[in-house]
Enzyme design. Structure first.
Site, mmCIF file in Angstrom:
data_model
loop_
_atom_site.group_PDB
_atom_site.id
_atom_site.type_symbol
_atom_site.label_atom_id
_atom_site.label_comp_id
_atom_site.label_asym_id
_atom_site.label_seq_id
_atom_site.Cartn_x
_atom_site.Cartn_y
_atom_site.Cartn_z
ATOM 1 C CG HIS A 18 4.889 -26.286 10.877
ATOM 2 N ND1 HIS A 18 5.634 -25.885 9.786
ATOM 3 C CD2 HIS A 18 4.366 -25.153 11.413
ATOM 4 C CE1 HIS A 18 5.561 -24.566 9.664
ATOM 5 N NE2 HIS A 18 4.811 -24.089 10.647
ATOM 6 C CE LYS A 42 2.922 -14.838 4.723
ATOM 7 N NZ LYS A 42 3.315 -14.836 6.083
ATOM 8 N NE ARG A 91 7.547 -20.264 16.445
ATOM 9 C CZ ARG A 91 7.609 -19.621 15.293
ATOM 10 N NH1 ARG A 91 8.309 -20.124 14.301
ATOM 11 N NH2 ARG A 91 6.998 -18.475 15.117
ATOM 12 C CB SER A 129 8.066 -21.484 7.254
ATOM 13 O OG SER A 129 7.319 -22.542 7.763
#
Ligand code: PNS
Length: 164
Positions: A18, A42, A91, A129
């Protein structure tokens, strides 16, 4: 011209991937607002306030970058802060489908807001993450994948009872 870009995400926690992306992005915009989504369903590892603090520490010295949080639709937030661009990282090709769907949905709601995709350094192409949380939870060391303050925060979150 004052070009403001918003870099939205969950950032639970912020990774070096990030930060690499934000550092690349900030060179192309007058202001980069890193915006953490508040109303997530979540169960996060770090609260939004903890994530804001971790991110703010990590971007200290980047004078055109600010860290905030937002609620509701990203397009509404972007309009409110005067952002003309959304920055997102790709990515790998597997990111593309979800990112394209979001970009097109956002465009449908706010046509003038452009989504800009950037590619982080290849050394972070596998970092997420979610994997960082999992490695840290299971006792592994995510040291080179997250900034030092996040290494400390993860260590204290997952410190085993009885371990020094
Ligand atoms: O880091 P993430 O979890 O990939 O980030 C996803 C995020 C926060 C960018 C996305 O869920 C979002 O923008 N949520 C805000 C609500 C919204 O605008 N939803 C419609 C998106 S098309």
């Amino acid at each position: 011209m004052n070009r403001i870009a918003v870099y939205p995400g969950t950032f639970d926690p912020v990774t070096n991937g990030h930060l690499d992306l934000a550092d690349r992005g900030r060179r192309h915009f007058d202001r980069l607002i890193i915006a953490i989504l508040r109303n997530e369903g979540k169960e996060p590892l770090f609260t939004v306030d903890e994530r804001i603090e971790l991110l703010r520490e990590a971007v200290t010295g980047w004078d055109n970058v600010v860290v905030e949080s937002f609620d509701g639709l990203l397009v509404d937030y972007a309009r409110r802060i005067g952002a003309s661009m959304i920055l997102r990282g790709i990515r790998a090709v597997t990111d593309l489908e979800y990112e394209m769907q979001m970009a097109m949905m956002n465009r449908r709601m706010y046509d003038a807001l452009e989504t800009v995709f950037m590619v982080p350094s290849e050394k972070y192409s596998y970092v997420s993450s979610r994997l960082v949380r999992e490695v840290a939870r299971l006792g592994g060391s995510p040291d080179d994948l997250v900034p030092p303050n996040v290494v400390r925060a993860l260590a204290s979150r997952f410190r085993r009872p009885g371990k020094a």
